[in-house]
Design an enzyme around this catalytic site. Structure first.
Site, mmCIF file in Angstrom:
data_model
loop_
_atom_site.group_PDB
_atom_site.id
_atom_site.type_symbol
_atom_site.label_atom_id
_atom_site.label_comp_id
_atom_site.label_asym_id
_atom_site.label_seq_id
_atom_site.Cartn_x
_atom_site.Cartn_y
_atom_site.Cartn_z
ATOM 1 N N LYS A 39 -13.459 -5.807 -55.122
ATOM 2 C CA LYS A 39 -12.448 -5.427 -54.131
ATOM 3 C C LYS A 39 -11.223 -6.321 -54.264
ATOM 4 C CE LYS A 39 -14.703 -8.391 -50.727
ATOM 5 N NZ LYS A 39 -15.231 -8.518 -49.352
ATOM 6 N N ARG A 136 -18.918 -8.388 -37.463
ATOM 7 C CA ARG A 136 -17.832 -7.590 -38.038
ATOM 8 C C ARG A 136 -18.130 -6.104 -37.873
ATOM 9 N NH1 ARG A 136 -15.909 -9.502 -43.894
ATOM 10 N NH2 ARG A 136 -17.972 -8.728 -44.486
ATOM 11 N N TYR A 265 16.337 -24.003 -54.397
ATOM 12 C CA TYR A 265 16.830 -23.846 -53.034
ATOM 13 C C TYR A 265 16.650 -25.119 -52.208
ATOM 14 C CZ TYR A 265 16.755 -18.830 -54.097
ATOM 15 O OH TYR A 265 16.959 -17.601 -54.662
ATOM 16 N N MET A 312 11.052 -16.828 -55.967
ATOM 17 C CA MET A 312 10.235 -15.628 -56.017
ATOM 18 C C MET A 312 9.766 -15.304 -57.434
ATOM 19 S SD MET A 312 11.128 -11.799 -54.584
ATOM 20 C CE MET A 312 11.430 -12.422 -52.937
#
Length: 370
Positions: A39, A136, A265, A312
């Site tokens: 998953k 859950r 930055y 990024m």
């Protein structure tokens, strides 16, 4: 997201390591059948890449969280058993039946709705999920479990009763009290009821540390096959697991900056003298977290730090001297006598290893090797 095959940033997945880890968990747990959880894009290793490696490495089946992941595996022409661990909308029961995908069922109401959507041309394989303390999803009362089994068996033209399962909240800790409590609940819920083909409770921790206490003919594991020791050193020294993932890129720009120049930055890093700075095409848009500023990557067999805020798509590293463009930068993996592991990255970021890997985005090019 687009896979970036034209840039040098890539993740390699070792088939040899996957095979080794499957053999380790089988030998330790005594399991006959191993389901690997793939998953969340194969825990960030790549859904298709890990599925291919796992099947080639000897797993019996695959486990996913949602229908879409299961369908992607079927489109990959994989015919192994596939189990959906989460709750699927009941109106997709026919789709799952046609694709021979096992649904985890946690309520009688779900079965009743699904029965209305099933034509009977293909039976839906059903695994009943039990909540023994995870809090859950799952049945919590024995009478409800028995009722669900009876309903499935009474509608055998549409359903196939194939599994019973639960999930441990704590199976990789030296404190075993809650694990034992959940195991006691499991027996109270299931002992004496019809036993299906897939009777599985063991996740990675239970498979490694409690093989004689839980049913182990069928196990459902994740982190251990990815080469991550679940207790993170508390209960074991690694069980001879091998790291599966390596992450590397190449410098695409190198420059010499004088003292007093800010990097990236906000200029949280400023050169203190003449410094060689390399730029590498990977950033937090790929899942290499901003919190990893300062982490040491490996270049030419030596550690060099990431300097300045991670952007990024790019980041910068401080070099001991000039290097040519295209020089390899190892983020996770071995270079010379040095190695960075997923655990090293996780400890620096103050996260769990699986949080690191599942954060790697699909735009990173993934390759299956050896």
């Amino acid at each position: 997201m687009v896979e970036a095959i034209t840039r040098p940033t890539e993740m390699t997945i070792s088939l040899a390591a996957v095979k080794n880890n499957i053999e380790v968990v089988k030998a330790t747990s005594g399991a006959d059948k191993v389901f690997l959880a793939v998953k969340s894009n194969g825990y960030g290793h790549g859904l298709h890449t890990m599925a291919e490696a796992a099947v080639a490495g000897g797993v019996y089946g695959l486990a996913v969280a949602i229908i879409d992941e299961a369908l992607a595996l079927r489109h990959q022409r994989l015919t192994v058993p596939i189990l959906i661990l989460g709750i699927s909308p009941a109106e997709y029961a026919e789709l799952m039946a046609v694709q021979h995908i096992m649904a985890t069922v946690v309520s009688i109401d779900w079965l009743k709705i699904a029965e209305q959507h099933l034509s009977g041309e293909q039976r839906l394989p059903v695994t009943l999920g039990l909540d023994t303390g995870m809090g859950r999803i799952g049945f919590r009362e024995r009478a409800e479990v028995a009722e669900a089994i009876a309903f499935v068996q009474a509608h055998a033209d549409k359903f196939e009763y194939v599994g019973l399962c639960t999930h441990f909240a704590e199976s990789d800790s030296s404190d075993t009290r809650y694990f034992e409590k959940q195991l006691k609940r499991w027996h109270a819920l299931t002992d004496g009821l019809p036993k299906p083909e897939y009777y599985h409770v063991a996740n990675s921790g239970a498979a490694l540390y409690h093989p004689n206490e839980v049913p182990h003919e069928v196990i459902r594991v994740g982190t251990v096959i990815y080469g991550i020791e679940p207790s993170r050193g508390e209960l074991a020294d690694g069980h001879d697991l091998m790291p599966v993932l390596s992450l590397r890129s190449q410098m695409n720009f190198v420059k010499k900056l004088p003292a007093g120049e800010g990097i990236s930055y906000s200029h949280i890093y400023t050169t203190s003298e003449d410094e060689w700075i390399g730029t590498v095409p990977i950033g937090y848009g790929d899942g290499w977290l901003r919190s990893l500023t300062g982490f040491n990557v490996i270049v030419d067999g030596q550690y060099v730090p990431i300097v300045g805020q991670i952007a990024m798509d790019q980041l910068m590293i401080r070099l001991p001297h000039e290097y040519p463009l295209g020089t390899t930068v190892t983020f996770i993996g071995v270079d010379g006598d040095l190695e960075n592991t997923v655990e090293d990255v996780a400890q620096y970021a103050k996260l769990a290893p699986w949080e690191i890997t599942t954060g790697f985005h699909e735009r990173i090019h993934r390759i299956l090797v050896d």
